[in-house]
Enzyme design. Structure first.
Site, PDB file in Angstrom:
ATOM      1  N   ALA A 139       0.818  -1.207   0.000  1.00  0.00           N
ATOM      2  CA  ALA A 139       0.000   0.000   0.000  1.00  0.00           C
ATOM      3  C   ALA A 139       0.858   1.266   0.000  1.00  0.00           C
ATOM      4  CB  ALA A 139      -0.915  -0.007   1.221  1.00  0.00           C
ATOM      5  N   CYS A 140       0.318   2.304  -0.615  1.00  0.00           N
ATOM      6  CA  CYS A 140       1.023   3.579  -0.760  1.00  0.00           C
ATOM      7  C   CYS A 140       1.441   4.155   0.581  1.00  0.00           C
ATOM      8  CB  CYS A 140       0.125   4.565  -1.500  1.00  0.00           C
ATOM      9  SG  CYS A 140       0.754   6.261  -1.575  1.00  0.00           S
TER      10      CYS A 140
END
Length: 257
Positions: A139-140
């Protein structure tokens, strides 16, 4: 920096993921020299967006996502997965060299975001360390990269860029509240994650409009130029309709990788 640019500020309500991505892309595709746009918006449904080249096909429990009311969309820009929910999302479109090129633009825009958020009491900074991660690294908001806006050591704003012809598009999420770890639950990956930084965890109660106006003021001060409120042109609206129909609502695009 960018002192001769004429900036148009578009304040949008909540839209679907495909419509939001189509509008950002259309603004870049229709960009004109000496003109720039700041768009601020939110999301009608909780939506996971994938980076342009991020692996996603076969990795997500879409049945569980449907039960939770979570949609999916693929961004025109790169980067990693983001859960868009309770946030202010920004998009900046400008001629590619107007703010000094992609890297200089990235830093300048993030400095403007940090200045605006600082003005409402958030203790944030633009980090000078970290590393760019590959599209398949999770995830970012899992870890900050150099030049991103952080609160302590936690990423608060996740951003990505794309060059479209002679225009630069940079957009990103300013997290007000929520839990990005849900992305890992949808992929069946059990990870012990440090909770994501949110404006609510830093400031307590904060309103979307308060964040929006602070971001506008911070970017105006850092980027310079002439600023005014504006709307979409008919050409931009037509391009957004085309892009939404042909790309961003197309499952083949969303699950292309």
């Amino acid at each position: 920096m960018g002192s001769s640019l004429k900036w148009r500020v578009i304040r949008d309500g909540p839209y679907s993921g495909p419509h939001n991505m189509a509008l950002d892309h259309a603004l870049a595709a229709c960009s004109q020299q000496s003109q720039a746009v700041l768009r601020l918006y939110s999301w009608k449904e909780a939506t996971v967006s994938f980076g342009r080249n991020e692996p996603a096909r076969g990795l997500y429990d879409r049945t569980n996502a449907d039960a939770l009311g979570i949609e999916f969309v693929r961004r025109p820009t790169g980067g990693r997965a983001v859960l868009h929910q309770n946030e202010v999302t920004y998009a900046v479109v400008a001629p590619v060299r107007a703010l000094g090129g992609p890297r200089a633009s990235y830093l300048a825009i993030n400095r403007g975001l940090a200045e605006g958020l600082s003005a409402i009491g958030a203790v944030v900074a633009v980090t000078d360390h970290g590393e760019a991660l590959s599209p398949d690294s999770g995830a970012c908001f899992g870890a900050p990269a150099r030049g991103e806006v952080v609160a302590g050591e936690k990423k608060l704003v996740g951003s990505a860029q794309l060059r479209v012809g002679d225009a630069l598009l940079q957009h990103g999420s300013i997290i007000i509240d929520g839990d990005q770890s849900l992305i890992y639950k949808l992929t069946g990956q059990a990870r012990d994650l440090v909770p994501t930084a949110t404006l609510r965890s830093i400031l307590g109660a904060v309103q979307h409009n308060q964040v929006t106006e602070a971001v506008i003021a911070g970017l105006m001060n850092v980027l310079g130029g002439y600023w005014d409120s504006g709307e979409y042109s008919s050409v931009e609206e037509e391009e957004a309709v085309r892009l939404e129909e042909e790309r961003y609502r197309d499952h083949a695009w969303t699950w292309r990788r």
